[in-house]
Design a protein around this motif. Structure first.
Motif, PDB file in Angstrom:
ATOM      1  N   UNK A  60      -2.325  -6.733 -44.807  1.00  0.00           N
ATOM      2  CA  UNK A  60      -3.309  -6.453 -46.061  1.00  0.00           C
ATOM      3  C   UNK A  60      -4.064  -5.964 -45.730  1.00  0.00           C
ATOM      4  N   UNK A  61      -4.844  -4.896 -46.129  1.00  0.00           N
ATOM      5  CA  UNK A  61      -6.373  -3.825 -45.895  1.00  0.00           C
ATOM      6  C   UNK A  61      -7.441  -4.180 -46.980  1.00  0.00           C
ATOM      7  N   UNK A  62      -8.431  -4.213 -46.239  1.00  0.00           N
ATOM      8  CA  UNK A  62      -9.704  -3.964 -47.248  1.00  0.00           C
ATOM      9  C   UNK A  62     -10.729  -2.911 -46.583  1.00  0.00           C
ATOM     10  N   UNK A  63     -11.140  -2.141 -47.872  1.00  0.00           N
ATOM     11  CA  UNK A  63     -12.618  -1.079 -47.555  1.00  0.00           C
ATOM     12  C   UNK A  63     -13.363  -2.454 -46.854  1.00  0.00           C
ATOM     13  N   UNK A  64     -13.876  -2.023 -45.209  1.00  0.00           N
ATOM     14  CA  UNK A  64     -15.566  -1.933 -45.057  1.00  0.00           C
ATOM     15  C   UNK A  64     -16.132  -1.322 -44.877  1.00  0.00           C
ATOM     16  N   UNK A  65     -17.461  -1.462 -44.247  1.00  0.00           N
ATOM     17  CA  UNK A  65     -18.457  -0.414 -43.781  1.00  0.00           C
ATOM     18  C   UNK A  65     -18.515  -1.056 -42.392  1.00  0.00           C
ATOM     19  N   UNK A  66     -18.994  -0.228 -41.453  1.00  0.00           N
ATOM     20  CA  UNK A  66     -19.506  -0.599 -40.422  1.00  0.00           C
ATOM     21  C   UNK A  66     -20.780   0.137 -39.917  1.00  0.00           C
ATOM     22  N   UNK A  67     -22.011   0.006 -40.010  1.00  0.00           N
ATOM     23  CA  UNK A  67     -23.494   0.832 -40.713  1.00  0.00           C
ATOM     24  C   UNK A  67     -23.260   1.828 -41.461  1.00  0.00           C
ATOM     25  N   UNK A  68     -23.002   2.675 -41.596  1.00  0.00           N
ATOM     26  CA  UNK A  68     -23.125   3.529 -42.701  1.00  0.00           C
ATOM     27  C   UNK A  68     -21.182   4.445 -42.224  1.00  0.00           C
ATOM     28  N   UNK A  69     -20.596   3.996 -41.342  1.00  0.00           N
ATOM     29  CA  UNK A  69     -19.128   4.543 -41.518  1.00  0.00           C
ATOM     30  C   UNK A  69     -18.477   3.229 -42.344  1.00  0.00           C
ATOM     31  N   UNK A  70     -17.167   3.896 -42.888  1.00  0.00           N
ATOM     32  CA  UNK A  70     -16.172   3.774 -43.871  1.00  0.00           C
ATOM     33  C   UNK A  70     -15.018   2.699 -42.580  1.00  0.00           C
ATOM     34  N   UNK A  71     -14.668   2.076 -43.112  1.00  0.00           N
ATOM     35  CA  UNK A  71     -13.342   1.602 -42.153  1.00  0.00           C
ATOM     36  C   UNK A  71     -12.431   1.090 -43.012  1.00  0.00           C
ATOM     37  N   UNK A  72     -10.926   0.328 -42.669  1.00  0.00           N
ATOM     38  CA  UNK A  72     -10.635  -0.190 -42.274  1.00  0.00           C
ATOM     39  C   UNK A  72     -10.452  -2.062 -42.078  1.00  0.00           C
ATOM     40  N   UNK A  73     -10.411  -3.015 -43.115  1.00  0.00           N
ATOM     41  CA  UNK A  73     -10.107  -4.283 -42.444  1.00  0.00           C
ATOM     42  C   UNK A  73      -9.108  -4.904 -42.539  1.00  0.00           C
ATOM     43  N   UNK A  74      -7.815  -4.575 -41.006  1.00  0.00           N
ATOM     44  CA  UNK A  74      -7.021  -4.943 -41.102  1.00  0.00           C
ATOM     45  C   UNK A  74      -6.667  -6.391 -41.062  1.00  0.00           C
ATOM     46  N   UNK A  75      -5.829  -7.291 -42.171  1.00  0.00           N
ATOM     47  CA  UNK A  75      -5.544  -8.575 -42.301  1.00  0.00           C
ATOM     48  C   UNK A  75      -5.387  -9.149 -43.131  1.00  0.00           C
ATOM     49  N   UNK A  76      -4.954 -10.524 -44.206  1.00  0.00           N
ATOM     50  CA  UNK A  76      -4.219 -11.452 -42.228  1.00  0.00           C
ATOM     51  C   UNK A  76      -2.979 -10.087 -42.752  1.00  0.00           C
TER      52      UNK A  76
END
Length: 160
Positions: A60-76
């Motif tokens: 599974x993947x989830x959208x997250x933010x790192x500071x102002x940037x978009x990223x994907x959080x892989x897991x589990x």
């Protein structure tokens, strides 16, 4: 023969049972789960590998933010014990990363073991702060486009 496809609503409980089997009790108390609460996963990247209609692996993947940037959080990501050692987990990671790249995502991150995930190109992310308690040595990232992690710093927060 394994059939790999996007996870559907009908797979939810079987995938949850797989995660319960593969991970320690209390897995949902981890900081990464707080980033997922109330946020829908990125459906096109959540995959299941089935054999004879039974889930053998899932990612599974989830959208997250790192500071102002978009990223994907892989897991589990998990593979049923009867299929471990066959390369299914690696296949799910590689396939889903390529799907993420094709969908225009720029960066992926996770909390995991560098020796395992390093073979897929993941490396430690300096300056990226997961909610505690998270060991900073286990915060890893992969650029899906050259330089996508350059200058990206800050706290990892839930996507809006």
């Amino acid at each position: 023969m394994l059939d790999v496809r996007p996870e559907g609503p009908e797979d939810h409980w079987e995938v949850e049972a797989l995660y319960d089997l593969c991970f320690a009790p209390g897995r949902e108390a981890l900081s990464s789960y707080r980033l997922r609460d109330g946020v829908p996963p990125v459906a096109d990247l959540c995959l299941v590998a089935c054999e004879d209609g039974i889930v053998a692996g899932a990612i599974r993947y989830w959208p997250v933010r790192v500071g102002a940037a978009r990223a994907l959080l892989l897991g589990p990501v998990a593979v049923h014990p009867t299929h471990q050692g066959e390369g299914l987990g690696a296949w799910l990671i590689r396939d889903s990363v390529e799907r993420a790249r094709a969908a225009g995502w720029l960066r992926v991150m996770l909390v995991g073991d560098a020796p395992y995930y390093g073979r897929f190109g993941f490396a430690r992310l300096a300056g990226v702060l997961m909610p505690p308690p998270t060991n900073p040595e286990r915060v890893l990232g992969l650029a899906l486009q050259p330089g996508a992690w350059e200058g990206v710093r800050g706290e990892v927060t839930r996507a809006a």
